[in-house]
Design a protein around this motif. Structure first.
Motif, PDB file in Angstrom:
ATOM      1  N   GLY A  39       0.792  -1.224   0.000  1.00  0.00           N
ATOM      2  CA  GLY A  39       0.000   0.000   0.000  1.00  0.00           C
ATOM      3  C   GLY A  39       0.822   1.270   0.000  1.00  0.00           C
ATOM      4  O   GLY A  39       2.048   1.247   0.113  1.00  0.00           O
ATOM      5  N   ASN A  40       0.115   2.403  -0.143  1.00  0.00           N
ATOM      6  CA  ASN A  40       0.820   3.687  -0.180  1.00  0.00           C
ATOM      7  C   ASN A  40       1.024   4.280   1.204  1.00  0.00           C
ATOM      8  O   ASN A  40       1.677   5.315   1.344  1.00  0.00           O
ATOM      9  N   GLY A  41       0.472   3.645   2.244  1.00  0.00           N
ATOM     10  CA  GLY A  41       0.732   4.101   3.608  1.00  0.00           C
ATOM     11  C   GLY A  41      -0.254   5.111   4.151  1.00  0.00           C
ATOM     12  O   GLY A  41      -0.154   5.492   5.313  1.00  0.00           O
ATOM     13  N   PHE A  42      -1.211   5.539   3.343  1.00  0.00           N
ATOM     14  CA  PHE A  42      -2.188   6.514   3.839  1.00  0.00           C
ATOM     15  C   PHE A  42      -3.320   5.776   4.546  1.00  0.00           C
ATOM     16  O   PHE A  42      -4.435   5.662   4.048  1.00  0.00           O
ATOM     17  N   VAL A  43      -2.980   5.285   5.723  1.00  0.00           N
ATOM     18  CA  VAL A  43      -3.914   4.525   6.554  1.00  0.00           C
ATOM     19  C   VAL A  43      -3.839   5.100   7.964  1.00  0.00           C
ATOM     20  O   VAL A  43      -2.762   5.401   8.471  1.00  0.00           O
ATOM     21  N   MET A  44      -4.994   5.270   8.582  1.00  0.00           N
ATOM     22  CA  MET A  44      -5.030   5.763   9.957  1.00  0.00           C
ATOM     23  C   MET A  44      -6.314   5.301  10.625  1.00  0.00           C
ATOM     24  O   MET A  44      -7.282   4.916   9.959  1.00  0.00           O
ATOM     25  N   LYS A  45      -6.301   5.305  11.953  1.00  0.00           N
ATOM     26  CA  LYS A  45      -7.517   4.990  12.699  1.00  0.00           C
ATOM     27  C   LYS A  45      -8.469   6.172  12.612  1.00  0.00           C
ATOM     28  O   LYS A  45      -8.052   7.316  12.728  1.00  0.00           O
ATOM     29  N   GLY A  46      -9.747   5.875  12.401  1.00  0.00           N
ATOM     30  CA  GLY A  46     -10.723   6.951  12.290  1.00  0.00           C
ATOM     31  C   GLY A  46     -12.038   6.427  11.755  1.00  0.00           C
ATOM     32  O   GLY A  46     -12.237   5.216  11.572  1.00  0.00           O
ATOM     33  N   THR A  47     -12.931   7.343  11.482  1.00  0.00           N
ATOM     34  CA  THR A  47     -14.277   6.972  11.016  1.00  0.00           C
ATOM     35  C   THR A  47     -14.219   6.231   9.689  1.00  0.00           C
ATOM     36  O   THR A  47     -14.973   5.272   9.469  1.00  0.00           O
ATOM     37  N   TYR A  48     -13.359   6.671   8.785  1.00  0.00           N
ATOM     38  CA  TYR A  48     -13.267   6.018   7.470  1.00  0.00           C
ATOM     39  C   TYR A  48     -12.960   4.532   7.622  1.00  0.00           C
ATOM     40  O   TYR A  48     -13.609   3.685   6.997  1.00  0.00           O
ATOM     41  N   ALA A  49     -11.974   4.213   8.461  1.00  0.00           N
ATOM     42  CA  ALA A  49     -11.614   2.806   8.674  1.00  0.00           C
ATOM     43  C   ALA A  49     -12.743   2.064   9.371  1.00  0.00           C
ATOM     44  O   ALA A  49     -13.033   0.901   9.034  1.00  0.00           O
ATOM     45  N   ASP A  50     -13.393   2.717  10.336  1.00  0.00           N
ATOM     46  CA  ASP A  50     -14.506   2.073  11.048  1.00  0.00           C
ATOM     47  C   ASP A  50     -15.651   1.748  10.089  1.00  0.00           C
ATOM     48  O   ASP A  50     -16.259   0.672  10.169  1.00  0.00           O
ATOM     49  N   GLY A 161      -7.898  -1.524 -10.329  1.00  0.00           N
ATOM     50  CA  GLY A 161      -8.427  -1.613  -8.965  1.00  0.00           C
ATOM     51  C   GLY A 161      -7.303  -1.386  -7.965  1.00  0.00           C
ATOM     52  O   GLY A 161      -6.119  -1.547  -8.286  1.00  0.00           O
ATOM     53  N   SER A 162      -7.642  -1.031  -6.751  1.00  0.00           N
ATOM     54  CA  SER A 162      -6.642  -0.680  -5.731  1.00  0.00           C
ATOM     55  C   SER A 162      -5.569  -1.751  -5.521  1.00  0.00           C
ATOM     56  O   SER A 162      -4.382  -1.426  -5.433  1.00  0.00           O
ATOM     57  N   PRO A 163      -5.917  -3.047  -5.424  1.00  0.00           N
ATOM     58  CA  PRO A 163      -4.867  -4.049  -5.207  1.00  0.00           C
ATOM     59  C   PRO A 163      -3.836  -4.087  -6.347  1.00  0.00           C
ATOM     60  O   PRO A 163      -2.639  -4.249  -6.098  1.00  0.00           O
ATOM     61  N   VAL A 164      -4.305  -3.921  -7.595  1.00  0.00           N
ATOM     62  CA  VAL A 164      -3.386  -3.942  -8.737  1.00  0.00           C
ATOM     63  C   VAL A 164      -2.502  -2.691  -8.722  1.00  0.00           C
ATOM     64  O   VAL A 164      -1.290  -2.760  -8.973  1.00  0.00           O
ATOM     65  N   ILE A 165      -3.116  -1.554  -8.434  1.00  0.00           N
ATOM     66  CA  ILE A 165      -2.367  -0.298  -8.414  1.00  0.00           C
ATOM     67  C   ILE A 165      -1.290  -0.342  -7.338  1.00  0.00           C
ATOM     68  O   ILE A 165      -0.152   0.092  -7.557  1.00  0.00           O
ATOM     69  N   GLU A 166      -1.632  -0.895  -6.155  1.00  0.00           N
ATOM     70  CA  GLU A 166      -0.641  -1.013  -5.085  1.00  0.00           C
ATOM     71  C   GLU A 166       0.508  -1.922  -5.508  1.00  0.00           C
ATOM     72  O   GLU A 166       1.682  -1.624  -5.258  1.00  0.00           O
ATOM     73  N   GLN A 167       0.190  -3.038  -6.153  1.00  0.00           N
ATOM     74  CA  GLN A 167       1.238  -3.958  -6.603  1.00  0.00           C
ATOM     75  C   GLN A 167       2.114  -3.301  -7.661  1.00  0.00           C
ATOM     76  O   GLN A 167       3.345  -3.446  -7.648  1.00  0.00           O
ATOM     77  N   ASP A 168       1.491  -2.560  -8.569  1.00  0.00           N
ATOM     78  CA  ASP A 168       2.253  -1.871  -9.607  1.00  0.00           C
ATOM     79  C   ASP A 168       3.139  -0.778  -9.016  1.00  0.00           C
ATOM     80  O   ASP A 168       4.250  -0.537  -9.508  1.00  0.00           O
ATOM     81  N   LEU A 169       2.661  -0.109  -7.968  1.00  0.00           N
ATOM     82  CA  LEU A 169       3.487   0.902  -7.301  1.00  0.00           C
ATOM     83  C   LEU A 169       4.741   0.272  -6.707  1.00  0.00           C
ATOM     84  O   LEU A 169       5.829   0.845  -6.779  1.00  0.00           O
ATOM     85  N   ASN A 228       2.366  -2.947   8.586  1.00  0.00           N
ATOM     86  CA  ASN A 228       2.317  -2.621   7.165  1.00  0.00           C
ATOM     87  C   ASN A 228       3.329  -1.528   6.846  1.00  0.00           C
ATOM     88  O   ASN A 228       3.340  -0.479   7.486  1.00  0.00           O
ATOM     89  N   LEU A 229       4.176  -1.785   5.870  1.00  0.00           N
ATOM     90  CA  LEU A 229       5.183  -0.819   5.436  1.00  0.00           C
ATOM     91  C   LEU A 229       4.819  -0.300   4.049  1.00  0.00           C
ATOM     92  O   LEU A 229       4.530  -1.078   3.144  1.00  0.00           O
ATOM     93  N   SER A 230       4.854   0.999   3.885  1.00  0.00           N
ATOM     94  CA  SER A 230       4.483   1.636   2.614  1.00  0.00           C
ATOM     95  C   SER A 230       5.481   1.293   1.517  1.00  0.00           C
ATOM     96  O   SER A 230       6.685   1.150   1.759  1.00  0.00           O
ATOM     97  N   VAL A 231       4.967   1.210   0.285  1.00  0.00           N
ATOM     98  CA  VAL A 231       5.848   0.942  -0.861  1.00  0.00           C
ATOM     99  C   VAL A 231       6.833   2.085  -1.083  1.00  0.00           C
ATOM    100  O   VAL A 231       7.868   1.904  -1.721  1.00  0.00           O
ATOM    101  N   PHE A 232       6.522   3.282  -0.556  1.00  0.00           N
ATOM    102  CA  PHE A 232       7.434   4.416  -0.712  1.00  0.00           C
ATOM    103  C   PHE A 232       8.656   4.311   0.197  1.00  0.00           C
ATOM    104  O   PHE A 232       9.621   5.048   0.032  1.00  0.00           O
ATOM    105  N   LEU A 233       8.614   3.404   1.177  1.00  0.00           N
ATOM    106  CA  LEU A 233       9.706   3.284   2.143  1.00  0.00           C
ATOM    107  C   LEU A 233      11.018   2.919   1.456  1.00  0.00           C
ATOM    108  O   LEU A 233      12.082   3.454   1.801  1.00  0.00           O
ATOM    109  N   LEU A 234      10.961   2.007   0.499  1.00  0.00           N
ATOM    110  CA  LEU A 234      12.165   1.482  -0.134  1.00  0.00           C
ATOM    111  C   LEU A 234      13.021   2.600  -0.727  1.00  0.00           C
ATOM    112  O   LEU A 234      14.220   2.716  -0.430  1.00  0.00           O
ATOM    113  N   ASN A 235      12.417   3.442  -1.540  1.00  0.00           N
ATOM    114  CA  ASN A 235      13.183   4.497  -2.198  1.00  0.00           C
ATOM    115  C   ASN A 235      13.668   5.560  -1.218  1.00  0.00           C
ATOM    116  O   ASN A 235      14.770   6.085  -1.357  1.00  0.00           O
TER     117      ASN A 235
END
Length: 730
Positions: A39-50, A161-169, A228-235
């Motif tokens: 994933g891209n790492g934009f995950v947080m606890k909150g109403t959206y996740a709930d 779809g999101s899973p493909v986009i995350e894998q491609d990232l 969960n570690l963001s795909v941006f971490l590597l670079n």
């Protein structure tokens, strides 16, 4: 520090052997780090996740969705197009996809729900719903891609779809990393050769940089097994680790070679650790704190990048203070072997002559520098920040092409879709609950930003609360309403879908969901969808960024205050760093939002300003420490501020310029990569270092040192100390 230098010399072979074992062990796991990035790492606890969890648990909404996008060929009939889609659906159902929960298609197909709205203007899509998180969809995606290779022979079909986009990232990030290393490392070696003249001395910083990165990646692999570690971490880790590791080693090796001209190997190592080592600790601490400040922001990408960055800073410091002294102890005078360029004396350099010119006209030169910096800041007012999405991918990726076509055709670029879970005290089908829900639906429909509301009332032909209550009391009528009631209600919860006539990225959308979230008309509302996701991310950053800045600025001031025993020098450093960073942000807007120099026009990724500020503020302080420490060393000897400034610049300019050049080369190489946020980060850091190494270090520092004179070194009596302050790294 003296004892550390003695230990490094005395136990040099053991230290090298221990480091070799550590690096070899961690390198095995470093190679596996990409496999645990999700994933891209934009995950947080909150109403959206709930809300997402409730949608899955109470309303049976799939955890992940893949889309097959079909484009109608003008040479084929409508019947052929329908037959191709039906064939594709049947193939998807037959290949044994894990946890496939349901298929929705625009036409009749075996076992699939039919929804004619999935076809429009020659485009159609099929939705595949899975009871798997996006990060666990890799095997399914691979199976589908293999199947599509055959299906594409019969027509146009793309997967998104999101899973493909995350894998491609993740894939694109790894490709970018290879490309950046192939560009950056050879040029960095050339810069090191120009600085040292010999292959051995030039090769040591590269070795230390690579060791720091490999060790960090190995450690992060184990973190990836727990979080969960963001795909941006590597670079980011590679970019920062190479730049810092090489910089620290460059400055240490330079000091060692200077001391080796006057002392034996053991004494040269001891003095280098006392001087360069102390400066490396102060500098590394500034970078470390800048990264740690991001932990205030409770969004995964900031926490993950902070964790990775702090880890690579620690390894860079440790390798520079333990492994490098041990290697230099083993090499001794052989550090100057394999010389291919003749060394030039540091004194009398072009930097010294330029510094002399600046100090003759300090007011004019400082004014010119400030005008340039302030003018560069002007575009900041036009900065548009956005959470990275599909447009982060290179434009040629199929998942991006397909999603953008789907978005334009079926979603619309100026509408925002969201979901509401309305929670009533009694069951949703009770008369009192239906009355409250009907009142809520009417209020929503009357809102000027709302384009459409999907509710139990709209999907039952516009029936009112009393009519639905009466129908539910009649078994025959209740059976007719059952599909709608079962899909949109669960105990005391009711699902509403709302379309806003505004872009999902617009501030109006964020303000709208914020204002509606909570209690309305006696009904508790929980809002989901992209506008809510966006609003929570922006609100979290806006609420916490002040704490980040306070920690970075406050800690930097205290560190420099202790390092130099001066009240004014830390204050000047903070102000100059802030000015150069703001100028950098303005130039980034100018380049990326306007699409200059061949860049694809794009908004600025939301995390870029915070990342650049947190990382570069420490790096800029890094060079301040290296330069001012040598000026202070000379000032304590001569008592002459102007002479100390000129001599300090003469002695450090070449090596600081080389260090800055390496930082620019390593980070700037990411300008030629494909993932847009990584490109923006690399260009931003390179620009900030360039501005710092030229306008700040060459113009503002000498002119300010001249203008303030002896006041540069003023401190309260309790803070003063005799003898040397923080010693130099050069």
């Amino acid at each position: 520090m003296s004892n550390l230098g003695e230990i490094g010399y005395r136990y040099r072979k053991s230290i090298v052997a221990i480091w070799l074992a550590i690096v070899l062990a961690l390198s095995v796991f470093a190679l596996q780090l990409p496999s645990v990035l999700k994933g891209n790492g934009f995950v947080m606890k909150g109403t959206y996740a709930d809300v997402n969890q409730l949608l899955h648990d109470r309303f049976g909404v799939n955890k992940s969705t893949l889309l097959l996008l079909f484009e109608q060929d003008t040479n084929k009939s409508e019947e052929q197009f329908q037959a191709f889609i039906t064939q594709s659906v049947e193939r998807m159902q037959a290949i044994g996809l894990e946890s496939l929960q349901g298929v929705t298609a625009p036409y009749k197909a075996n076992g699939a729900l039919q929804d004619p709205a999935l076809y429009k203007d020659g485009l159609a899509y099929v939705s595949l719903g899975f009871d798997l998180e996006a990060g666990d969809m890799g095997a399914n995606i691979d199976i589908i891609q293999l199947e599509l290779a055959e299906l594409k022979k019969s027509g146009s079909i793309m997967l998104t779809g999101s899973p493909v986009i995350e894998q491609d990232l993740n894939t694109a990030s790894q490709e970018d990393l290879t490309r950046a290393e192939m560009l950056g490392l050879p040029v960095a070696l050339v810069v090191l050769l120009l600085a040292f003249g010999g292959l051995v001395a030039a090769g040591l910083p590269l070795v230390i940089g690579l060791i720091s990165v490999a060790s960090t990646m190995g450690v992060l692999y184990f973190f990836g097994l727990q979080m969960n570690l963001s795909v941006f971490l590597l670079n980011v880790v590679v970019m920062l680790g190479l730049a810092l590791g090489i910089d620290f080693a460059l400055l240490f090796v330079n000091r060692f070679r200077q001391e080796l001209k006057r002392h034996n190997v053991q004494e040269a190592v001891r003095i280098s650790v006392m001087t360069a080592g102390e400066s490396i600790i102060f500098s590394g601490l500034c970078v470390f704190i800048g990264l740690a400040a991001m932990l205030f922001i409770q969004v995964d990408i900031f926490k993950v990048i902070a964790l990775g960055g702090m880890t690579v800073v620690l390894f860079s410091i440790l390798s520079a203070l333990t492994l490098l002294p041990a290697l230099l102890s083993l090499l001794g005078h052989r550090v100057n072997s394999l010389m291919i360029l003749k060394e030039k004396p540091e004194r009398g350099s072009i930097w010294l002559r330029f510094a002399g010119l600046v100090m003759k006209r300090p007011i004019v030169m400082a004014a010119l520098a400030l005008i340039i910096l302030l003018a560069s800041m002007i575009p900041i007012r036009d900065m548009v920040l956005r959470v990275p999405g599909t447009d982060s991918l290179p434009a040629n990726y199929e998942s991006r092409i397909a999603f953008e076509k789907y978005e334009r055709t079926f979603l619309g670029q100026h509408t925002a879709s969201l979901v509401m879970i309305a929670e009533t005290e009694a069951a949703a089908v009770e008369p009192a609950s239906l009355a409250a829900l009907h009142k809520l639906a009417d209020r929503l429909a009357a809102d000027p930003l709302v384009g459409n509301v999907e509710s139990p009332f709209s999907l039952t032909g516009g029936l009112g609360a009393e009519e639905i209550a009466a129908a539910l009391a009649d078994p025959t009528a209740a059976a007719a309403l059952a599909p709608v009631i079962e899909r949109l209600t669960s105990d005391n919860m009711t699902l509403l879908k709302v379309r806003l006539d505004v872009s999902p990225y617009d501030r109006q959308a964020r303000d709208w969901v914020r204002s509606w979230d909570g209690e309305n008309e006696g009904v508790k509302l929980l809002i989901g969808g992209y506008p809510k996701f966006n609003q929570e991310i922006f609100d979290e950053i806006e609420a916490k960024v002040g704490y980040c800045l306070a920690l970075i600025l406050g800690a930097t001031y205290l560190i420099l205050l202790l390092a130099f025993r001066s009240v004014l020098i830390p204050l000047k450093a903070i102000i100059m760093n802030a000015l150069s960073l703001c100028a950098t942000f303005g130039i980034i807007v100018w380049i990326f939002q306007n699409g200059l120099f061949g860049m694809e026009p794009s908004n600025i990724a939301l995390f870029i300003p915070i990342f650049i500020f947190s990382i570069v503020f420490g790096l800029s302080t890094d060079y301040e420490v290296f330069l001012i420490s040598r000026i202070q060393e000379i000032y304590h000897t001569t008592g002459d501020n102007d002479q100390a400034t000129l001599e300090g610049l003469a002695l450090t300019s070449k090596i600081i310029t080389s260090a800055a050049a390496i930082m620019i080369v390593i980070t700037g190489a990411f300008a030629f990569t494909g993932v847009m946020p990584v490109k923006q980060l690399g260009v931003g850091i390179a620009l900030a270092i360039l501005i710092d190494a030229t306008i700040v270090r060459m113009v503002l520092v000498p002119s300010m040192m001249k203008l303030f004179g002896a006041w540069n070194w003023w401190a309260p009596r309790w803070l003063r100390r005799r003898g040397k302050g923080a010693t130099s790294s050069h």
